[in-house]
Every structure is written in C-alpha cells, then in structure tokens.
Design an enzyme around this catalytic site. Sequence first.
Site, PDB file in Angstrom:
ATOM      1  N   HIS A   1      -4.023   2.662   8.228  1.00  0.00           N
ATOM      2  CA  HIS A   1      -2.672   2.618   8.820  1.00  0.00           C
ATOM      3  C   HIS A   1      -2.433   1.167   9.256  1.00  0.00           C
ATOM      4  CE1 HIS A   1       0.882   4.163  10.610  1.00  0.00           C
ATOM      5  NE2 HIS A   1       0.394   4.984  11.528  1.00  0.00           N
TER       6      HIS A   1
ATOM      7  N   HIS B   1       0.841   3.626  -0.693  1.00  0.00           N
ATOM      8  CA  HIS B   1       1.497   4.309   0.416  1.00  0.00           C
ATOM      9  C   HIS B   1       1.639   5.780   0.062  1.00  0.00           C
ATOM     10  CE1 HIS B   1       4.441   5.205   3.551  1.00  0.00           C
ATOM     11  NE2 HIS B   1       3.968   4.125   4.144  1.00  0.00           N
TER      12      HIS B   1
ATOM     13  N   ASP C   1       2.079  -4.096   5.280  1.00  0.00           N
ATOM     14  CA  ASP C   1       0.965  -4.899   5.810  1.00  0.00           C
ATOM     15  C   ASP C   1       0.533  -6.029   4.874  1.00  0.00           C
ATOM     16  OD1 ASP C   1       0.678  -3.424   8.168  1.00  0.00           O
ATOM     17  OD2 ASP C   1      -0.460  -1.869   7.136  1.00  0.00           O
TER      18      ASP C   1
HETATM   19  N1  CMC Z   1      -6.352   0.199  -3.678  1.00  0.00           N
HETATM   20  C1  CMC Z   1      -6.865   0.817  -4.760  1.00  0.00           C
HETATM   21  N2  CMC Z   1      -6.611   2.084  -5.103  1.00  0.00           N
HETATM   22  C2  CMC Z   1      -5.787   2.767  -4.307  1.00  0.00           C
HETATM   23  C3  CMC Z   1      -5.197   2.203  -3.149  1.00  0.00           C
HETATM   24  C4  CMC Z   1      -5.504   0.859  -2.866  1.00  0.00           C
HETATM   25  N3  CMC Z   1      -4.972   0.276  -1.801  1.00  0.00           N
HETATM   26  N4  CMC Z   1      -4.420   3.119  -2.558  1.00  0.00           N
HETATM   27  C5  CMC Z   1      -4.509   4.230  -3.285  1.00  0.00           C
HETATM   28  N5  CMC Z   1      -5.335   4.014  -4.364  1.00  0.00           N
HETATM   29  C6  CMC Z   1      -5.655   4.966  -5.426  1.00  0.00           C
HETATM   30  C7  CMC Z   1      -6.694   5.982  -4.967  1.00  0.00           C
HETATM   31  O1  CMC Z   1      -8.001   5.561  -5.279  1.00  0.00           O
HETATM   32  C8  CMC Z   1      -6.265   7.198  -5.778  1.00  0.00           C
HETATM   33  O2  CMC Z   1      -6.730   7.021  -7.098  1.00  0.00           O
HETATM   34  P1  CMC Z   1      -7.313   8.285  -7.931  1.00  0.00           P
HETATM   35  O3  CMC Z   1      -6.128   9.191  -8.124  1.00  0.00           O
HETATM   36  O4  CMC Z   1      -7.863   7.711  -9.175  1.00  0.00           O
HETATM   37  O5  CMC Z   1      -8.367   8.901  -7.053  1.00  0.00           O
HETATM   38  C9  CMC Z   1      -4.743   7.092  -5.818  1.00  0.00           C
HETATM   39  O6  CMC Z   1      -4.457   5.697  -5.711  1.00  0.00           O
HETATM   40  C10 CMC Z   1      -4.031   7.844  -4.708  1.00  0.00           C
HETATM   41  O7  CMC Z   1      -4.598   7.411  -3.456  1.00  0.00           O
HETATM   42  P2  CMC Z   1      -4.733   8.304  -2.170  1.00  0.00           P
HETATM   43  O8  CMC Z   1      -5.864   7.798  -1.343  1.00  0.00           O
HETATM   44  O9  CMC Z   1      -4.745   9.754  -2.563  1.00  0.00           O
HETATM   45  O10 CMC Z   1      -3.347   7.995  -1.474  1.00  0.00           O
HETATM   46  P3  CMC Z   1      -2.946   8.399  -0.002  1.00  0.00           P
HETATM   47  O11 CMC Z   1      -1.501   8.676  -0.035  1.00  0.00           O
HETATM   48  O12 CMC Z   1      -3.843   9.465   0.525  1.00  0.00           O
HETATM   49  O13 CMC Z   1      -3.270   7.072   0.844  1.00  0.00           O
HETATM   50  C11 CMC Z   1      -3.046   4.929   1.773  1.00  0.00           C
HETATM   51  C12 CMC Z   1      -2.306   6.150   1.223  1.00  0.00           C
HETATM   52  C13 CMC Z   1      -2.015   3.981   2.389  1.00  0.00           C
HETATM   53  C14 CMC Z   1      -4.011   5.356   2.868  1.00  0.00           C
HETATM   54  C15 CMC Z   1      -3.793   4.224   0.625  1.00  0.00           C
HETATM   55  O14 CMC Z   1      -2.890   3.786  -0.373  1.00  0.00           O
HETATM   56  C16 CMC Z   1      -4.665   3.064   1.112  1.00  0.00           C
HETATM   57  O15 CMC Z   1      -5.813   3.292   1.502  1.00  0.00           O
HETATM   58  N6  CMC Z   1      -4.130   1.809   1.073  1.00  0.00           N
HETATM   59  C17 CMC Z   1      -4.843   0.675   1.591  1.00  0.00           C
HETATM   60  C18 CMC Z   1      -4.702   0.630   3.102  1.00  0.00           C
HETATM   61  C19 CMC Z   1      -3.308   0.194   3.507  1.00  0.00           C
HETATM   62  O16 CMC Z   1      -2.758  -0.770   2.999  1.00  0.00           O
HETATM   63  N7  CMC Z   1      -2.744   0.909   4.500  1.00  0.00           N
HETATM   64  C20 CMC Z   1      -1.433   0.583   5.060  1.00  0.00           C
HETATM   65  C21 CMC Z   1      -0.423   1.604   4.712  1.00  0.00           C
HETATM   66  S1  CMC Z   1       1.279   1.084   4.970  1.00  0.00           S
HETATM   67  C22 CMC Z   1       1.450   0.760   6.641  1.00  0.00           C
HETATM   68  C23 CMC Z   1       1.143   1.900   7.514  1.00  0.00           C
HETATM   69  O17 CMC Z   1       1.621   3.005   7.345  1.00  0.00           O
HETATM   70  O18 CMC Z   1       0.399   1.653   8.464  1.00  0.00           O
END
Ligand code: CMC
Length: 441
Positions: A268, A307, A363
């Site tokens: 987050h 996201h 971010d």
């Molecule tokens: N880098 C590489 N792969 C990613 C990333 C990333 N940043 N984000 C998602 N993926 C991949 C993930 O591995 C998965 O692939 P597969 O289907 O092959 O397993 C797919 O994309 C879907 O990911 P998810 O984890 O199911 O997505 P989610 O909606 O549960 O998670 C998230 C959202 C924001 C936690 C995630 O994208 C992430 O960890 N991003 C990096 C951390 C980040 O930048 N967070 C800030 C979010 S925006 C500001 C806020 O709200 O605070």
Amino acid sequence: MSRDTLTIIDNRTGQEYEIPIERDTIRGSELNKIKASPDGPGLRTFDVAIANTATCESRITYLDGEGGVLRYRGYPIEELAEQSSFLEVAYLLVKGHLPSASHFDMWQHNIKMHTLVHENVKHFIDGFRYDAHPMGILIGTVGALSTFYPDAKNIDDEESRRVQTRRLIAKIPTIAALAFRHSRGLSYVPPDNDLSYPGNFLSMLFKMTELKYRPDPVLERALDVLFILHADHEQNCSTTTARVVGSAHADPYSVVSAAAAALSGPRHGGASEDVVRMLHECGSVDKVPDLIKSVKAGERRLMGFGHRVYKNYDPRARIIKKIAYEVFEVTGKNPAIDVALELERIALEDDYFVERKLYPNVDFYSGTIYEAMGFQMEMFPVLFAIGRTAGWVAQWAEMLANQERIARPRQVYLGEDLRHYVPLGKREDRSEQETEITGPY
Ligand code: CMC
C-alpha cells in the site's frame, strides 16, 4: 423482456431463486436465503481479499479503473489538482460540496486553530529511538491523541465529530514534522499559522535559525497538489480499515491510527518508500533490463506498478510525473527519475506487464519528488498519510451517517473437527511436517 434480477437454480435442491440486481450488485443477504436444508447454513460468497464485494454505499470518491478515471464528489482529479488547494479538497471530501469563500475562510481558520499539539505529545515522541521509523511514530502518536481528547469517544455527538475532524487534519502535519525533526535530532518548530497548510508544514520541517521561514512557492504548491492526489481513493485497504474499525464505534484517533498502520505496508503506501529504494539499487539506466528480468522471473515485484482497481494508467501518476519536473527546476534533478522513466518505458512495451495490465501507480514517481525536496525515504508513507487523513475522516463520518452495522465477515472453516483435550504430559512431540503448517513459535 429484460429484468433487473438474477435467477439462481440450486442444483442441490432444484429450488429456483430470483434475486434483485441493483447497480450491478446483488445483496449478500439474498444468497443467505439459499439453503440445502431448511435448518442448514445459507449460501455465502467466498471472497478472499474482499476483491469483488461492495462493502458500503459511498458518495465520496468515484473510481473507474478500466478508464483511469478518479473523481472526488464528482470533480475530476485533474481539475482539483490544477485549480484547488488541499484544504479546499479536504472540505469537499468531508462536507460533500465545495465551500463558498466565507465558509472556506472559516474552515481554514478552524483547522489552523488546532495545529498545535499538547507538550506531552512532544515528550511522547522524544521517547522513540533516534532511528524509529517515522510511520511507526505517526501511528503511535495519532493513536495516543485519543488519550488527550477523551471527548472523541462521543461519536454520536455531531459537534465532537466535527472538532475531532478538524484536529486530525490540523495535527497530522505537526506530528509528521515532529517525527522528521526527531530523526534528525533537531529542535521542534511550532506551527506558523500565517502560512498555508503546506507552507506551514515546510516551515515545521525545515526552519532552522531564521526568524521567519519563507517556503519556496513551487515546493509549497507541489506538496499541496500531492496532498490533493493522495486525499482519497475509495475503498482501498487503509480506508476499509478505517471503516471497519470505525464500525466498532472506536474513537476517530484509533480509527486513523489503524488506517495509517494499514497504509504503512509495502503493498500500500509503504510502496512509495520501496520504489526509491529499488531505483537506487538499480542504479543506472543500463541496469534496468536486469531489473525487469528479475521481476519477470518472479524474484521481486516492480514497486510502484500494478493496482487492484486500475487496469489503465493511474491518473495520479500522470500528474505527479509532471510535478516532478517543476520541483527539479528548484531542487535540481533527482537522477533516480531517469531510471524510473526507463523502467516505465520498457515495462509498458513488455508483454508481461501489458498482459497483466500493470501500469505505474501513485507511488511510482512521488518518491523521486520527496527525495529531491530533502525527505528521507522513511518519510514518504507519512506524507501519503497526511493527504489521506482527509479521506479517512470523510469515510469514517459517512460510515457513521449511514448507520452501518459492525463489520463482521464470515469464513470458510477448514480446521479440525471436534477433538478432546489431552493433558500436557500425555502429548507426543509433533513431526516436523505437522509443525510447518503453522510455523515454529
Ligand atoms: N510487479 C510484478 N508483477 C506484478 C506486480 C508488480 N508490481 N503487481 C502485480 N503483478 C502480477 C502478479 O505477479 C500477478 O501475476 P500472475 O497472474 O502471473 O500471478 C498479477 O500481476 C496480478 O497481481 P496480484 O498480486 O493478484 O494483484 P493485486 O490486485 O492483488 O495486487 C498490488 C495489487 C498493488 C498489491 C500489486 O500490484 C503490487 O504488489 N504492486 C507493487 C506494490 C505497489 O506499488 N503498491 C502500491 C499500490 S498503489 C498505492 C496504494 O494504494 O497504496
């Protein structure tokens, strides 16, 4: 003829149910009526991470993740970032409409009345170690404010709610600045209410021996816009935390402290800090392909990308990218931006990111600005929390106004069936395999 209903046939019983569809949702309580036997449990949805469940009705923020649209109370984020100020946006979020000139004057005055903190709050912060993470200081100190304002527990009293809202918006920058100065061993700077909200914050952070701190107007405006962009984002993890904790009728300081704790996580708001750490670790543009390779190999995540809701470019990231260059005109360029731009360029063309619809989020660029302005990385989530406090209090107030019941989700139980207690001396050691399920404690 189409009807706004969903027809479900339960093949266990052959029974047919017609469930109303309202605004693309069905009520969970309707599913509860579907039972295999009259005395059995009703049907539930299994929705880990609350990924496809609307948990409230809200009139605050509209978000279209596919279209990359964000609006506060109907106003596009781009218009607010261009023309509004953070305090005006805070008013908008909390009250539901933009203020008239006289009401805005009053609102600003009422916020400024509360920028000071009790001297004991400073002593409280003094108790933290010199290298304490400022987000930990913020979470602890905001929670502690409930002990300074015991009237805050009167959540049914409209005037009390109003005062705590002003106090929270007013005191968060003061606490953030105290945490910053504490980490640097600097004396605390009292608020200067002649200055704007971001100008006063800059003064409390960076004032040294000068009699009057004069903030650079570009940096002052940049910070104000960053606060606007972070002010609300509908039912994200920290806001949901705020509404859940608030639904237990906890006081608003506990609510905001809990929300800030959720925000601190690296998935987050904590990501803002990890992005810049990643950019520095990468070091230079020529190393970007190696970083992308390790992300695609599943060794790490590209921080600041992806996201849950945006499957398009985050509109906030676009605005922040523009502000970065305005800030660099004053501070000098942060070389980390070149690495960030190259990462974005490659990622937006790469199948891995394209297929998963991974775009830069809020971010991704914010940290390069904060770093250029003189903040250490650990302060980045704290800056996020300053803006988001307006959203948290607005969502908390809305939750109370909607008279929401206490949040209480259900589970799918996968644990042991009934078993009986065996006295300690009669138990065998467990195999390693069995202890691995829960891990060694
Ligand atoms: N880098 C590489 N792969 C990613 C990333 C990333 N940043 N984000 C998602 N993926 C991949 C993930 O591995 C998965 O692939 P597969 O289907 O092959 O397993 C797919 O994309 C879907 O990911 P998810 O984890 O199911 O997505 P989610 O909606 O549960 O998670 C998230 C959202 C924001 C936690 C995630 O994208 C992430 O960890 N991003 C990096 C951390 C980040 O930048 N967070 C800030 C979010 S925006 C500001 C806020 O709200 O605070």
